[in-house]
Design a protein around this motif. Sequence first.
Motif, PDB file in Angstrom:
ATOM      1  N   THR A  95       0.850  -1.184   0.000  1.00 49.67           N
ATOM      2  CA  THR A  95       0.000   0.000   0.000  1.00 49.67           C
ATOM      3  C   THR A  95       0.886   1.234   0.000  1.00 49.67           C
ATOM      4  OG1 THR A  95      -1.684  -1.211   1.244  1.00 49.67           O
ATOM      5  CG2 THR A  95      -1.895   1.175   1.168  1.00 49.67           C
ATOM      6  N   PHE A  96       0.629   2.150  -0.930  1.00 49.57           N
ATOM      7  CA  PHE A  96       1.422   3.354  -1.152  1.00 49.57           C
ATOM      8  C   PHE A  96       0.935   4.479  -0.237  1.00 49.57           C
ATOM      9  CE2 PHE A  96       1.640   7.446  -3.402  1.00 49.57           C
ATOM     10  CZ  PHE A  96       2.970   7.510  -3.778  1.00 49.57           C
ATOM     11  N   TYR A  97       1.878   5.099   0.479  1.00 47.37           N
ATOM     12  CA  TYR A  97       1.551   6.255   1.322  1.00 47.37           C
ATOM     13  C   TYR A  97       2.484   7.400   0.983  1.00 47.37           C
ATOM     14  CZ  TYR A  97      -1.184   3.013   4.120  1.00 47.37           C
ATOM     15  OH  TYR A  97      -2.102   2.084   4.542  1.00 47.37           O
ATOM     16  N   ARG A  98       1.918   8.615   0.837  1.00 48.58           N
ATOM     17  CA  ARG A  98       2.707   9.792   0.484  1.00 48.58           C
ATOM     18  C   ARG A  98       3.289  10.508   1.699  1.00 48.58           C
ATOM     19  NH1 ARG A  98       0.034  13.795  -3.407  1.00 48.58           N
ATOM     20  NH2 ARG A  98       2.135  14.621  -3.234  1.00 48.58           N
ATOM     21  N   LYS A  99       2.852  10.154   2.922  1.00 45.38           N
ATOM     22  CA  LYS A  99       3.393  10.794   4.117  1.00 45.38           C
ATOM     23  C   LYS A  99       3.605   9.765   5.218  1.00 45.38           C
ATOM     24  CE  LYS A  99      -1.225  12.727   4.751  1.00 45.38           C
ATOM     25  NZ  LYS A  99      -1.974  13.944   5.010  1.00 45.38           N
ATOM     26  N   PRO A 100       4.511  10.060   6.169  1.00 45.24           N
ATOM     27  CA  PRO A 100       4.862   9.078   7.195  1.00 45.24           C
ATOM     28  C   PRO A 100       3.732   8.759   8.166  1.00 45.24           C
ATOM     29  CG  PRO A 100       6.038  11.139   7.561  1.00 45.24           C
ATOM     30  CD  PRO A 100       5.315  11.271   6.266  1.00 45.24           C
ATOM     31  N   SER A 101       2.841   9.712   8.409  1.00 43.90           N
ATOM     32  CA  SER A 101       1.655   9.484   9.235  1.00 43.90           C
ATOM     33  C   SER A 101       0.609  10.525   8.855  1.00 43.90           C
ATOM     34  CB  SER A 101       2.010   9.562  10.726  1.00 43.90           C
ATOM     35  OG  SER A 101       2.410  10.862  11.075  1.00 43.90           O
ATOM     36  N   PRO A 102      -0.650  10.314   9.231  1.00 41.06           N
ATOM     37  CA  PRO A 102      -1.712  11.222   8.785  1.00 41.06           C
ATOM     38  C   PRO A 102      -1.502  12.693   9.176  1.00 41.06           C
ATOM     39  CG  PRO A 102      -2.664   9.223   9.671  1.00 41.06           C
ATOM     40  CD  PRO A 102      -1.194   9.156   9.949  1.00 41.06           C
ATOM     41  N   ASP A 103      -0.811  12.950  10.289  1.00 44.23           N
ATOM     42  CA  ASP A 103      -0.630  14.327  10.745  1.00 44.23           C
ATOM     43  C   ASP A 103       0.689  14.955  10.289  1.00 44.23           C
ATOM     44  OD1 ASP A 103       0.695  12.506  12.366  1.00 44.23           O
ATOM     45  OD2 ASP A 103       0.636  13.808  14.116  1.00 44.23           O
ATOM     46  N   LYS A 104       1.468  14.254   9.485  1.00 46.35           N
ATOM     47  CA  LYS A 104       2.767  14.748   9.007  1.00 46.35           C
ATOM     48  C   LYS A 104       2.636  15.277   7.575  1.00 46.35           C
ATOM     49  CE  LYS A 104       5.182  13.121  12.511  1.00 46.35           C
ATOM     50  NZ  LYS A 104       6.056  13.790  13.390  1.00 46.35           N
ATOM     51  N   PRO A 105       3.591  16.126   7.131  1.00 45.71           N
ATOM     52  CA  PRO A 105       3.539  16.628   5.752  1.00 45.71           C
ATOM     53  C   PRO A 105       3.937  15.547   4.740  1.00 45.71           C
ATOM     54  CG  PRO A 105       5.490  17.454   6.874  1.00 45.71           C
ATOM     55  CD  PRO A 105       4.672  16.722   7.910  1.00 45.71           C
ATOM     56  N   LEU A 106       3.609  15.794   3.463  1.00 46.94           N
ATOM     57  CA  LEU A 106       3.938  14.876   2.381  1.00 46.94           C
ATOM     58  C   LEU A 106       5.450  14.772   2.218  1.00 46.94           C
ATOM     59  CD1 LEU A 106       1.371  16.149  -0.267  1.00 46.94           C
ATOM     60  CD2 LEU A 106       1.168  14.109   1.130  1.00 46.94           C
ATOM     61  N   SER A 149      -3.245   3.884  -1.847  1.00 48.68           N
ATOM     62  CA  SER A 149      -3.658   2.966  -2.911  1.00 48.68           C
ATOM     63  C   SER A 149      -2.767   1.731  -2.923  1.00 48.68           C
ATOM     64  CB  SER A 149      -3.548   3.634  -4.274  1.00 48.68           C
ATOM     65  OG  SER A 149      -4.400   4.733  -4.359  1.00 48.68           O
ATOM     66  N   PRO A 150      -3.319   0.574  -3.298  1.00 49.59           N
ATOM     67  CA  PRO A 150      -2.477  -0.610  -3.449  1.00 49.59           C
ATOM     68  C   PRO A 150      -1.610  -0.468  -4.698  1.00 49.59           C
ATOM     69  CG  PRO A 150      -4.744  -1.119  -4.031  1.00 49.59           C
ATOM     70  CD  PRO A 150      -4.728   0.286  -3.522  1.00 49.59           C
ATOM     71  N   VAL A 151      -0.362  -0.940  -4.593  1.00 51.77           N
ATOM     72  CA  VAL A 151       0.549  -0.915  -5.740  1.00 51.77           C
ATOM     73  C   VAL A 151       1.109  -2.305  -5.973  1.00 51.77           C
ATOM     74  CG1 VAL A 151       1.197   1.518  -5.544  1.00 51.77           C
ATOM     75  CG2 VAL A 151       2.511  -0.187  -4.312  1.00 51.77           C
ATOM     76  N   GLU A 152       1.484  -2.562  -7.211  1.00 48.55           N
ATOM     77  CA  GLU A 152       2.044  -3.844  -7.618  1.00 48.55           C
ATOM     78  C   GLU A 152       3.557  -3.712  -7.738  1.00 48.55           C
ATOM     79  OE1 GLU A 152       0.162  -6.566  -9.258  1.00 48.55           O
ATOM     80  OE2 GLU A 152      -1.810  -5.736  -8.881  1.00 48.55           O
ATOM     81  N   PHE A 153       4.236  -4.829  -7.809  1.00 53.53           N
ATOM     82  CA  PHE A 153       5.666  -4.829  -8.058  1.00 53.53           C
ATOM     83  C   PHE A 153       5.939  -4.204  -9.420  1.00 53.53           C
ATOM     84  CE2 PHE A 153       9.301  -7.030 -10.050  1.00 53.53           C
ATOM     85  CZ  PHE A 153      10.298  -6.571  -9.211  1.00 53.53           C
ATOM     86  N   ASP A 154       6.908  -3.307  -9.505  1.00 49.08           N
ATOM     87  CA  ASP A 154       7.349  -2.667 -10.737  1.00 49.08           C
ATOM     88  C   ASP A 154       6.329  -1.684 -11.309  1.00 49.08           C
ATOM     89  OD1 ASP A 154       9.747  -2.521 -12.138  1.00 49.08           O
ATOM     90  OD2 ASP A 154       8.982  -3.726 -13.801  1.00 49.08           O
ATOM     91  N   GLN A 155       5.338  -1.275 -10.505  1.00 52.38           N
ATOM     92  CA  GLN A 155       4.354  -0.296 -10.959  1.00 52.38           C
ATOM     93  C   GLN A 155       4.969   1.106 -10.888  1.00 52.38           C
ATOM     94  OE1 GLN A 155       0.569  -0.463  -8.951  1.00 52.38           O
ATOM     95  NE2 GLN A 155       0.006   1.611  -9.553  1.00 52.38           N
ATOM     96  N   PRO A 156       4.810   1.930 -11.937  1.00 52.78           N
ATOM     97  CA  PRO A 156       5.341   3.290 -11.898  1.00 52.78           C
ATOM     98  C   PRO A 156       4.673   4.116 -10.798  1.00 52.78           C
ATOM     99  CG  PRO A 156       4.789   2.659 -14.140  1.00 52.78           C
ATOM    100  CD  PRO A 156       4.231   1.592 -13.242  1.00 52.78           C
ATOM    101  N   LEU A 157       5.500   4.838 -10.017  1.00 59.11           N
ATOM    102  CA  LEU A 157       5.008   5.670  -8.918  1.00 59.11           C
ATOM    103  C   LEU A 157       5.193   7.164  -9.195  1.00 59.11           C
ATOM    104  CD1 LEU A 157       6.554   3.674  -5.915  1.00 59.11           C
ATOM    105  CD2 LEU A 157       4.249   3.462  -6.860  1.00 59.11           C
ATOM    106  N   PHE A 158       6.372   7.531  -9.690  1.00 52.47           N
ATOM    107  CA  PHE A 158       6.716   8.939  -9.909  1.00 52.47           C
ATOM    108  C   PHE A 158       7.408   9.103 -11.256  1.00 52.47           C
ATOM    109  CE2 PHE A 158       6.981   8.182  -5.345  1.00 52.47           C
ATOM    110  CZ  PHE A 158       6.280   9.250  -4.804  1.00 52.47           C
ATOM    111  N   LEU A 159       7.261  10.301 -11.844  1.00 51.82           N
ATOM    112  CA  LEU A 159       8.063  10.696 -12.993  1.00 51.82           C
ATOM    113  C   LEU A 159       8.982  11.804 -12.521  1.00 51.82           C
ATOM    114  CD1 LEU A 159       5.573  10.834 -16.020  1.00 51.82           C
ATOM    115  CD2 LEU A 159       7.252   9.077 -15.474  1.00 51.82           C
ATOM    116  N   VAL A 160      10.293  11.653 -12.771  1.00 54.58           N
ATOM    117  CA  VAL A 160      11.284  12.614 -12.330  1.00 54.58           C
ATOM    118  C   VAL A 160      12.041  13.140 -13.548  1.00 54.58           C
ATOM    119  CG1 VAL A 160      13.334  12.947 -10.912  1.00 54.58           C
ATOM    120  CG2 VAL A 160      11.530  11.424 -10.119  1.00 54.58           C
TER     121      VAL A 160
END
Length: 163
Positions: A95-106, A149-160
């Motif tokens: 499961t993909f998370y953009r922040k370390p905990s709900p009360d922390k920044p991204l 969101s759930p993520v799969e192995f080798d699924q694209p997450l970010f474009l840099v």
Amino acid sequence: MDLKDIQNLIKFVAKSGASEVKLETDDVKITIKTGSETETTFVQQMPMSMPQMAMPQTGVPAAMPAAAPPATDGVKTEENEDSKFITVKSPIIGTFYRKPSPDKPLFVEVGQTIAEGDVLCIIEAMKLFNEIESEVSGKVVKILVDDSSPVEFDQPLFLVDPS
């Protein structure tokens, strides 16, 4: 057999074109079936204490990647635009998370400059929170997955953008 071995086996079977592969060891039973629309993997953990006892033949789905959509002209032009960017992919299923905990920044936002080793996100797998670090320096152009969101192995997450 660990998760990495199972993921490598799934990739190997998908590339080989085999329709079904079964693998049994003392403590694990794996069946990988591929079809025209989906790929299904079942992993069953065998009991360690009572090997004589009969176990029901039910499997737990480990991964079910969606079939690739048919290519269109719109997709090809988008791929050409995105080809100058580096894609950061998920190294594990979870499961993909953009922040370390709900009360922390991204961890990162679109337009933010990142350096090699910066934490981009967390992927939770089997109650373990794995920090995903950047392997490149650049600017985050696009975040391809929604938070939680759930993520799969080798699924694209970010474009840099490395430039």
